[in-house]
Design an enzyme around this catalytic site. Structure first.
Site, PDB file in Angstrom:
ATOM      1  N   LEU A  57      30.865  25.167  45.570  1.00 46.06           N
ATOM      2  CA  LEU A  57      31.794  25.916  46.556  1.00 46.06           C
ATOM      3  C   LEU A  57      33.250  26.597  45.913  1.00 46.06           C
ATOM      4  CD1 LEU A  57      31.443  23.148  49.434  1.00 46.06           C
ATOM      5  CD2 LEU A  57      30.450  25.971  49.389  1.00 46.06           C
TER       6      LEU A  57
ATOM      7  N   ASP B 183      25.544  24.563  45.220  1.00 47.34           N
ATOM      8  CA  ASP B 183      26.366  25.512  44.595  1.00 47.34           C
ATOM      9  C   ASP B 183      28.254  24.509  44.782  1.00 47.34           C
ATOM     10  OD1 ASP B 183      27.509  29.232  46.311  1.00 47.34           O
ATOM     11  OD2 ASP B 183      28.842  27.725  45.646  1.00 47.34           O
TER      12      ASP B 183
ATOM     13  N   ALA C 233      28.687  32.156  39.774  1.00 44.72           N
ATOM     14  CA  ALA C 233      29.290  33.086  39.169  1.00 44.72           C
ATOM     15  C   ALA C 233      30.645  33.400  39.520  1.00 44.72           C
ATOM     16  CB  ALA C 233      28.716  34.694  38.794  1.00 44.72           C
TER      17      ALA C 233
ATOM     18  N   LYS D 129      29.228  37.914  31.617  1.00 47.35           N
ATOM     19  CA  LYS D 129      28.180  38.625  31.881  1.00 47.35           C
ATOM     20  C   LYS D 129      27.140  39.054  30.597  1.00 47.35           C
ATOM     21  CE  LYS D 129      27.294  38.538  36.211  1.00 47.35           C
ATOM     22  NZ  LYS D 129      26.501  37.082  36.701  1.00 47.35           N
TER      23      LYS D 129
ATOM     24  N   ASP E 178      48.380  49.791  36.643  1.00 55.72           N
ATOM     25  CA  ASP E 178      46.767  49.782  36.195  1.00 55.72           C
ATOM     26  C   ASP E 178      45.967  48.705  35.981  1.00 55.72           C
ATOM     27  OD1 ASP E 178      44.239  50.980  36.848  1.00 55.72           O
ATOM     28  OD2 ASP E 178      44.405  52.689  35.200  1.00 55.72           O
TER      29      ASP E 178
ATOM     30  N   LEU F 169      38.235  44.954  46.459  1.00 51.99           N
ATOM     31  CA  LEU F 169      39.089  46.686  47.077  1.00 51.99           C
ATOM     32  C   LEU F 169      38.515  46.518  48.364  1.00 51.99           C
ATOM     33  CD1 LEU F 169      40.945  49.162  46.689  1.00 51.99           C
ATOM     34  CD2 LEU F 169      38.201  50.150  46.229  1.00 51.99           C
TER      35      LEU F 169
ATOM     36  N   TYR G 205      35.336  39.503  32.586  1.00 47.34           N
ATOM     37  CA  TYR G 205      34.218  39.282  33.025  1.00 47.34           C
ATOM     38  C   TYR G 205      32.825  39.970  32.633  1.00 47.34           C
ATOM     39  CZ  TYR G 205      30.774  40.276  37.055  1.00 47.34           C
ATOM     40  OH  TYR G 205      29.986  40.122  38.220  1.00 47.34           O
TER      41      TYR G 205
ATOM     42  N   THR H 289      24.836  42.533  36.218  1.00 52.08           N
ATOM     43  CA  THR H 289      26.325  43.834  36.971  1.00 52.08           C
ATOM     44  C   THR H 289      26.232  44.753  35.939  1.00 52.08           C
ATOM     45  OG1 THR H 289      28.982  44.154  37.220  1.00 52.08           O
ATOM     46  CG2 THR H 289      28.032  42.466  36.007  1.00 52.08           C
ATOM     47  N   ASP H 290      26.069  45.581  36.888  1.00 48.40           N
ATOM     48  CA  ASP H 290      26.701  47.194  36.133  1.00 48.40           C
ATOM     49  C   ASP H 290      27.439  47.076  35.167  1.00 48.40           C
ATOM     50  OD1 ASP H 290      28.584  47.365  37.550  1.00 48.40           O
ATOM     51  OD2 ASP H 290      28.533  49.921  38.576  1.00 48.40           O
ATOM     52  N   GLU H 291      29.089  45.703  35.508  1.00 45.82           N
ATOM     53  CA  GLU H 291      29.750  46.012  33.830  1.00 45.82           C
ATOM     54  C   GLU H 291      29.303  46.035  32.688  1.00 45.82           C
ATOM     55  OE1 GLU H 291      33.121  44.351  35.575  1.00 45.82           O
ATOM     56  OE2 GLU H 291      33.273  45.049  38.053  1.00 45.82           O
TER      57      GLU H 291
ATOM     58  N   ASN I 164      28.714  47.191  42.692  1.00 45.85           N
ATOM     59  CA  ASN I 164      29.804  47.472  43.415  1.00 45.85           C
ATOM     60  C   ASN I 164      28.483  46.934  44.911  1.00 45.85           C
ATOM     61  OD1 ASN I 164      31.296  48.444  42.058  1.00 45.85           O
ATOM     62  ND2 ASN I 164      33.053  47.781  42.612  1.00 45.85           N
TER      63      ASN I 164
ATOM     64  N   HIS J 152      40.971  48.976  32.668  1.00 45.81           N
ATOM     65  CA  HIS J 152      40.657  49.098  33.257  1.00 45.81           C
ATOM     66  C   HIS J 152      38.792  50.972  33.369  1.00 45.81           C
ATOM     67  CE1 HIS J 152      41.108  50.361  38.160  1.00 45.81           C
ATOM     68  NE2 HIS J 152      39.921  50.346  37.889  1.00 45.81           N
TER      69      HIS J 152
HETATM   70  O1  DAU Z   1      29.912  46.951  39.567  1.00 48.72           O
HETATM   71  C1  DAU Z   1      29.644  46.351  40.300  1.00 48.72           C
HETATM   72  C2  DAU Z   1      30.848  44.985  40.028  1.00 48.72           C
HETATM   73  O2  DAU Z   1      32.098  45.096  40.911  1.00 48.72           O
HETATM   74  C3  DAU Z   1      30.896  42.920  39.932  1.00 48.72           C
HETATM   75  O3  DAU Z   1      29.729  42.627  39.087  1.00 48.72           O
HETATM   76  C4  DAU Z   1      32.052  42.685  40.150  1.00 48.72           C
HETATM   77  O4  DAU Z   1      31.502  40.957  40.335  1.00 48.72           O
HETATM   78  C5  DAU Z   1      32.824  42.760  41.442  1.00 48.72           C
HETATM   79  O5  DAU Z   1      34.121  42.994  41.547  1.00 48.72           O
HETATM   80  C6  DAU Z   1      33.026  44.438  41.201  1.00 48.72           C
HETATM   81  O6  DAU Z   1      34.481  44.823  40.172  1.00 48.72           O
HETATM   82  P1  DAU Z   1      35.571  45.716  40.094  1.00 48.72           P
HETATM   83  O7  DAU Z   1      36.044  45.315  39.587  1.00 48.72           O
HETATM   84  O8  DAU Z   1      34.645  47.131  40.636  1.00 48.72           O
HETATM   85  O9  DAU Z   1      35.635  45.717  41.846  1.00 48.72           O
HETATM   86  P2  DAU Z   1      37.207  45.500  42.594  1.00 48.72           P
HETATM   87  O10 DAU Z   1      36.651  45.436  44.494  1.00 48.72           O
HETATM   88  O11 DAU Z   1      38.318  44.359  42.351  1.00 48.72           O
HETATM   89  O12 DAU Z   1      37.516  46.959  42.492  1.00 48.72           O
HETATM   90  C7  DAU Z   1      36.553  48.384  42.748  1.00 48.72           C
HETATM   91  C8  DAU Z   1      37.899  48.910  42.297  1.00 48.72           C
HETATM   92  O13 DAU Z   1      39.069  49.563  42.893  1.00 48.72           O
HETATM   93  C9  DAU Z   1      38.391  48.848  40.728  1.00 48.72           C
HETATM   94  O14 DAU Z   1      38.216  50.700  40.116  1.00 48.72           O
HETATM   95  C10 DAU Z   1      39.460  48.410  40.753  1.00 48.72           C
HETATM   96  C11 DAU Z   1      40.149  48.609  42.233  1.00 48.72           C
HETATM   97  N1  DAU Z   1      40.939  48.292  43.029  1.00 48.72           N
HETATM   98  C12 DAU Z   1      40.657  46.962  43.064  1.00 48.72           C
HETATM   99  C13 DAU Z   1      41.398  46.270  43.812  1.00 48.72           C
HETATM  100  C14 DAU Z   1      41.627  45.549  44.214  1.00 48.72           C
HETATM  101  C15 DAU Z   1      42.564  48.643  43.209  1.00 48.72           C
HETATM  102  O15 DAU Z   1      42.567  50.038  43.520  1.00 48.72           O
HETATM  103  N2  DAU Z   1      42.738  47.839  44.438  1.00 48.72           N
HETATM  104  C16 DAU Z   1      42.215  46.485  44.349  1.00 48.72           C
HETATM  105  O16 DAU Z   1      43.627  45.988  45.269  1.00 48.72           O
END
Ligand code: DAU
Length: 351
Positions: free
Chosen positions: A35, A33, A84, A156, A274, A192, A152, A126-128, A181, A278
């Site tokens: 780090l 890693d 990653a 991937k 947003d 989140l 991102y 990832t599912d993304e 997630n 997104h």
């Molecule tokens: O789906 C798997 C993926 O999940 C992984 O491959 C990614 O590495 C991981 O970061 C995660 O991606 P997301 O973009 O879905 O995760 P995030 O926690 O950033 O956001 C989750 C949802 O919440 C997304 O719709 C954005 C929203 N969000 C996120 C943050 C940080 C908010 O509404 N407010 C926030 O402050």
């Protein structure tokens, strides 16, 4: 089994190493890693204590070309790649870093695996990569076309394609896992759920992107690790395995659920600008891993959330430390210019 884990100081990688060392008392793990900001600085020590003599930590970048010569002389049975850059918001601001690690790094690791005797290579994805689903679309299966939207997700998807190309071209035993997630202890508080819990504990506002009705499919991190282990042990080379607990939920409902669990007021919720491009909905069909490898999730969303909230409550020092440094620097410098277009409420998030 003697395995090389890359990115083992990150959230999912560290859980995997812990799971593996505990469940296979004869196993050995080398954790490579570099780090970055998201690594747990105390993780190498923690795992060393846990495994005494069966665990080795090496600080190196997966893109380092010298890894090929290094791995040649070692007797690993497999490589599992967790390394990653993972945060979508960061990839919007700094896509180059994502391409360097997530694409070039994987390309280098695939060569490392060949040099090390064409050993099994499990690539954690990832599912993304499938892109965004419409409300009535069925959850994604492994064979649908890739349609990534963020830098991102595109990085991937690129790595997945390189891995599959290596499987075909070099007859390399490559396997890909694509998960939804994750949440659980030790997740960096920029994602989140940990951000929500940490902010709520400090009575700070919770930034909700857009209308908050985006759907994510949640899985407890240890269930994900069990899925990766099943693929490592029993998966078929050249195959992709989706991993999901079928836990689709709208962000706003998850946020309210957690606030409720914590006894905090919903008035902390603050709608902000947003995220560009997104993704509206993720959802994965994981029938393949369930049928072929007998995997299934064990932790309900309720139970996993409770464990996670309790962990953040007990480990205030940990998340305050990590967020006191990199988190604040990053958010103060970038957040406002990123999405909020002058929404004054966003300032409260960092105050
Ligand atoms: O789906 C798997 C993926 O999940 C992984 O491959 C990614 O590495 C991981 O970061 C995660 O991606 P997301 O973009 O879905 O995760 P995030 O926690 O950033 O956001 C989750 C949802 O919440 C997304 O719709 C954005 C929203 N969000 C996120 C943050 C940080 C908010 O509404 N407010 C926030 O402050």
């Amino acid at each position: 089994m003697n395995i090389l884990v890359t990115g083992g100081c990150g959230f999912i990688g560290s859980h995997f190493i812990e799971y593996f060392l505990k469940n296979y008392p004869e196993s050995k793990v080398t954790n490579l890693d570099v780090l970055t900001y998201a690594a747990h600085p105390d993780m190498p020590k923690h795992l060393e204590i846990l495994a005494s003599g069966r665990y080795l930590f090496i600080q190196k970048d997966i893109s380092d070309p010298s890894l090929k010569a290094w791995a040649k002389n070692l007797k690993f049975d497999a490589i599992i790649n967790f390394a990653a850059e993972t945060h979508v918001d960061r990839s919007i601001l700094d896509p180059d870093t994502f391409v360097r690690t997530n694409v070039m790094g994987v390309q280098n690791l695939l060569a490392v695996a060949r040099e090390a005797g064409n050993i099994r290579f499990v690539h954690v994805s990832t599912d993304e990569v499938y892109g965004s689903l419409k409300p009535n679309d069925p959850p994604c299966i492994e064979t649908i076309a890739l349609d990534p939207n963020s830098p991102y997700a595109a990085s991937k998807a690129s790595a997945d394609l390189l891995a599959l190309a290596s499987a075909r071209t070099y007859k390399q035993p490559v396997l890909i896992t694509r998960c939804t997630n994750n949440y659980g202890p030790y997740q960096f508080p920029e994602k989140l759920l940990p951000l929500l819990i940490a902010n709520a504990l400090e009575d700070k506002t919770i930034p909700v992107y857009g209308d908050g009705k985006q759907v994510r499919d949640w899985i407890y991190v240890v269930d994900h690790c069990r899925g990766i282990d099943a693929v490592l042990q029993k998966g078929r080379s050249g195959e992709i395995y989706n991993i999901s607990a079928s836990g689709e939920a709208q962000n706003i409902d998850v946020i309210k659920k957690v606030l409720n669990m914590m006894g905090k007021s919903e008035s902390l919720i603050t709608y902000v600008g947003d995220r560009p491009a997104h993704d509206r909905r993720y959802g994965l069909d994981s029938s393949k891993i369930r049928k072929e490898l007998g995997w299934e999730p064990k932790t309900s969303f309720e139970e996993g959330l409770r464990t996670t909230v309790d962990w953040y409550l007990k480990n205030t020092e940990w998340w305050k430390k990590v967020r006191g440094t990199e988190y604040l620097k990053y958010y103060q410098a970038n957040y406002e210019k990123k999405f909020s277009s002058g929404n004054p409420k966003i300032k409260e998030v960092n105050s």
